[in-house]
Design a protein around this motif. Structure first.
Motif, PDB file in Angstrom:
ATOM      1  N   VAL A 222       0.871  -1.185   0.000  1.00  0.00           N
ATOM      2  CA  VAL A 222       0.000   0.000   0.000  1.00  0.00           C
ATOM      3  C   VAL A 222       0.905   1.231   0.000  1.00  0.00           C
ATOM      4  CG1 VAL A 222      -1.815   1.281   1.192  1.00  0.00           C
ATOM      5  CG2 VAL A 222      -1.810  -1.222   1.254  1.00  0.00           C
ATOM      6  N   VAL A 223       0.675   2.136  -0.960  1.00  0.00           N
ATOM      7  CA  VAL A 223       1.422   3.384  -1.017  1.00  0.00           C
ATOM      8  C   VAL A 223       0.517   4.493  -0.505  1.00  0.00           C
ATOM      9  CG1 VAL A 223       0.790   3.782  -3.438  1.00  0.00           C
ATOM     10  CG2 VAL A 223       2.772   4.963  -2.463  1.00  0.00           C
ATOM     11  N   ILE A 224       1.037   5.317   0.425  1.00  0.00           N
ATOM     12  CA  ILE A 224       0.239   6.314   1.135  1.00  0.00           C
ATOM     13  C   ILE A 224       0.808   7.693   0.840  1.00  0.00           C
ATOM     14  CG2 ILE A 224      -0.544   7.101   3.413  1.00  0.00           C
ATOM     15  CD1 ILE A 224      -0.267   4.259   4.393  1.00  0.00           C
ATOM     16  N   GLY A 225      -0.077   8.677   0.645  1.00  0.00           N
ATOM     17  CA  GLY A 225       0.307  10.072   0.404  1.00  0.00           C
ATOM     18  C   GLY A 225      -0.910  10.887   0.033  1.00  0.00           C
ATOM     19  N   ARG A 226      -0.670  12.176  -0.218  1.00  0.00           N
ATOM     20  CA  ARG A 226      -1.799  13.039  -0.604  1.00  0.00           C
ATOM     21  C   ARG A 226      -2.378  12.616  -1.948  1.00  0.00           C
ATOM     22  NH1 ARG A 226      -0.411  17.627  -1.890  1.00  0.00           N
ATOM     23  NH2 ARG A 226       1.851  17.596  -1.595  1.00  0.00           N
TER      24      ARG A 226
ATOM     25  N   THR B   5       9.528   0.016  -7.437  1.00  0.00           N
ATOM     26  CA  THR B   5       9.817  -1.220  -6.704  1.00  0.00           C
ATOM     27  C   THR B   5       8.553  -2.003  -6.364  1.00  0.00           C
ATOM     28  OG1 THR B   5       9.782   0.041  -4.641  1.00  0.00           O
ATOM     29  CG2 THR B   5      11.914  -0.236  -5.723  1.00  0.00           C
ATOM     30  N   ALA B   6       7.394  -1.378  -6.382  1.00  0.00           N
ATOM     31  CA  ALA B   6       6.122  -2.049  -6.095  1.00  0.00           C
ATOM     32  C   ALA B   6       5.042  -1.447  -6.981  1.00  0.00           C
ATOM     33  CB  ALA B   6       5.772  -1.934  -4.614  1.00  0.00           C
ATOM     34  N   PRO B   7       5.094  -1.726  -8.281  1.00  0.00           N
ATOM     35  CA  PRO B   7       4.091  -1.112  -9.178  1.00  0.00           C
ATOM     36  C   PRO B   7       2.680  -1.593  -8.923  1.00  0.00           C
ATOM     37  CG  PRO B   7       5.416  -2.742 -10.350  1.00  0.00           C
ATOM     38  CD  PRO B   7       6.040  -2.579  -9.019  1.00  0.00           C
ATOM     39  N   GLU B   8       2.556  -2.749  -8.233  1.00  0.00           N
ATOM     40  CA  GLU B   8       1.215  -3.274  -7.971  1.00  0.00           C
ATOM     41  C   GLU B   8       0.626  -2.728  -6.677  1.00  0.00           C
ATOM     42  OE1 GLU B   8       3.981  -5.665  -5.533  1.00  0.00           O
ATOM     43  OE2 GLU B   8       3.990  -4.748  -7.531  1.00  0.00           O
TER      44      GLU B   8
ATOM     45  N   LEU C  89       4.971   7.244   1.816  1.00  0.00           N
ATOM     46  CA  LEU C  89       5.595   6.009   2.285  1.00  0.00           C
ATOM     47  C   LEU C  89       4.917   4.814   1.650  1.00  0.00           C
ATOM     48  CD1 LEU C  89       4.433   4.904   5.817  1.00  0.00           C
ATOM     49  CD2 LEU C  89       3.275   6.716   4.557  1.00  0.00           C
ATOM     50  N   LEU C  90       5.608   3.671   1.733  1.00  0.00           N
ATOM     51  CA  LEU C  90       5.097   2.388   1.247  1.00  0.00           C
ATOM     52  C   LEU C  90       5.088   1.417   2.411  1.00  0.00           C
ATOM     53  CD1 LEU C  90       4.338   0.467  -1.178  1.00  0.00           C
ATOM     54  CD2 LEU C  90       6.785  -0.069  -1.292  1.00  0.00           C
TER      55      LEU C  90
END
Length: 499
Positions: A410-414, A421-424, A442-443
């Motif tokens: 899970v990628v977190i941000g605005r 490194t984690a396209p999925e 962050l990831l």
């Protein structure tokens, strides 16, 4: 509206006193400086010199012939038939035309621009003493006629030219200036009255009401004196600027600024306070001076009490007195004293490496074998912390109450974008009005013993708060957060909980 946008049709006369007379103080406030008498006299001499220069041909070719006729040295017939008569007439006409043109040009420019040749060379200008504008052709002509008429009296011109010395207003105005209502000003050391924009600005500046000045803000600079205390310092900073203000504390207890519950366990002599919903992973007591010197401590509290969540027993068995020692073990061994029994830390460690324990059972399913090839490695199963052997799924509980399940990356941000490194990775927007959260902050992804957290080069950073201690993450460096730990994402927070 800007002060230079005032319309030219405003003909209200400013700078007059209650009797309608020009106020010298108003003109001085605008920046108008009276013309000094030496330069004023020099300007008049220059104007007269140019006029006399135009008369030189007349004096050379015409005047001698006229003087012979006036002295009766030649008759009228001799004058007309004189060889230089035609040249004298031509020179007379040319001198007259040039002198007349010179006087007209000087009169017009003086009335409309306040300038003559002499005044331009000496840096002077003539203005109307009441309106502080151009004097007008009629008033300039009236002034010249009065000055010429004073020549009827023997000492008349001398008195007029000396009258500026006795001006009661101290503005250098003579009698002929009062007749034409003129005033000569110095533009080298004062305001140029024919610069319309600067003149309007000066008028508005003089007549404008005073504006209340705002109080000066305290300086954010570091004091020059190292012992001086800063009068104003920001309480927190983000990429958008200063969030809060922290004033210097007094002699009393220091105010607590920051995240609640993040105090380090070693900041005091007692164990760290337990936070609801977070396991206590370890605690220790600060050794006394006697223990540090090797002497046994008195009282039942010489050995730290350790508490933690229930977990699988360690293969090493219960802690023995020869086990790991507390913070003062190294000092006691150095002094030759017997090491005191230290605390036994149980629970989930704060690292990416698993604790020592029984090895996982091999997979009971047979693996296919291929002739001539090595056996393919079998991936290990995730930790089974949940009852029944099922893999525990962790989640993040945001400070807004929202629960974000982390079953995969899970990628977190605005407005996050999955990294290469984690396209999925699944996108999880995190609104933040203060803009302390970066666009891609962050990831997080599941790990064998918690959640792997990787900061994506954010502006305000990412930190893991574990047992009251906060650890700042380096961009791109992975770290593991266990259940009960708190993540600081800019100025937002999230707690790792079991899904």
């Amino acid at each position: 509206m800007a002060i230079w946008e005032v319309g030219d049709d405003d003909r209200r006369v400013e700078g007059l006193d209650e009797n309608g007379r020009p106020d010298p103080h108003y003109a001085a406030a605008l920046g108008l400086v009276p013309a000094p008498l030496p330069r004023r006299a020099a300007g008049a001499v220059i104007d007269a010199a140019f006029y006399l220069l135009l008369q030189v041909p007349y004096w050379i070719f015409t005047l001698p012939l006229l003087l012979k006729f006036l002295d009766a040295r030649i008759s009228w017939y001799g004058l007309v038939n004189h060889p230089q008569f035609l040249l004298a007439v031509v020179i007379l006409g040319v001198s007259f035309v040039l002198s007349l043109a010179y006087c007209i040009v000087q009169l017009v420019f003086h009335g409309r621009k306040g300038i003559t040749i002499g005044k331009a060379m000496t840096g002077l200008r003539s203005i109307n003493v009441a309106t502080l504008e151009r004097p007008g052709v009629f008033r300039v002509l009236l002034r010249v006629l009065v000055l010429w008429a004073s020549g009827l009296v023997l000492i008349g011109p001398i008195l007029f030219l000396l009258s500026p010395l006795v001006d009661p207003e101290k503005r250098g105005r003579g009698w002929h200036d009062r007749v034409g209502r003129l005033w000569l000003v110095d533009i080298r050391h004062g305001l140029q009255p024919y610069d319309g924009k600067r003149m309007r600005i000066a008028r508005k500046t003089v007549t404008a009401e005073p504006v209340a000045q705002s109080r000066p803000l305290p300086s954010l600079a570091t004091p020059v004196d190292p012992g001086a205390e800063q009068a104003y310092r920001p309480g927190a900073r983000v990429s958008a600027g200063v969030l809060g203000v922290a004033r210097p504390h007094g002699d009393g207890p220091r105010p607590v600024v920051g995240l609640s519950g993040t105090e380090r366990p070693d900041q005091g002599h007692g164990p760290a306070p337990a936070v609801p919903g977070r396991p206590v992973l370890g605690a220790y007591r600060r050794p006394t001076d006697e223990e540090h010197d090797g002497a046994p401590a008195e009282g039942p509290s010489s050995q730290a009490e350790v508490s933690g969540p229930a977990g699988p027993p360690s293969p090493a068995g219960p802690a023995s007195p020869a086990g790991p020692a507390g913070p003062g073990a190294a000092a006691r061994e150095h002094d030759g004293a017997a090491p005191a029994p230290g605390p036994v830390v149980t629970g989930t460690p704060w690292s990416a490496s698993p604790p020592p324990g029984p090895a996982p059972a091999p997979d009971s399913q047979p693996q296919p074998q291929h002739s001539g090839q090595a056996h393919a490695p079998v991936p290990s199963r995730p930790a089974t912390d949940a009852p029944g052997g099922a893999a525990a799924v962790l989640a993040l509980r945001l400070d807004s109450g929202e629960l974000v399940e982390v079953a995969g990356p899970v990628v977190i941000g605005r407005n996050p974008v999955p990294p290469h490194t984690a396209p999925e990775a699944r996108r999880q927007p995190l609104p933040d009005d203060t803009r302390s959260v970066s666009k891609t902050h962050l990831l997080v992804r599941p790990a064998p013993h918690g959640l792997e957290v990787i900061d994506q080069g954010s502006t305000n950073g990412t930190a893991i708060v574990h047992a009251g201690a906060e650890r700042e993450l380096a961009p791109g460096a992975p770290a593991v957060a266990a259940a009960g730990d708190m993540l600081r994402i800019g100025e937002r927070t999230a707690v790792v909980v079991s899904g």
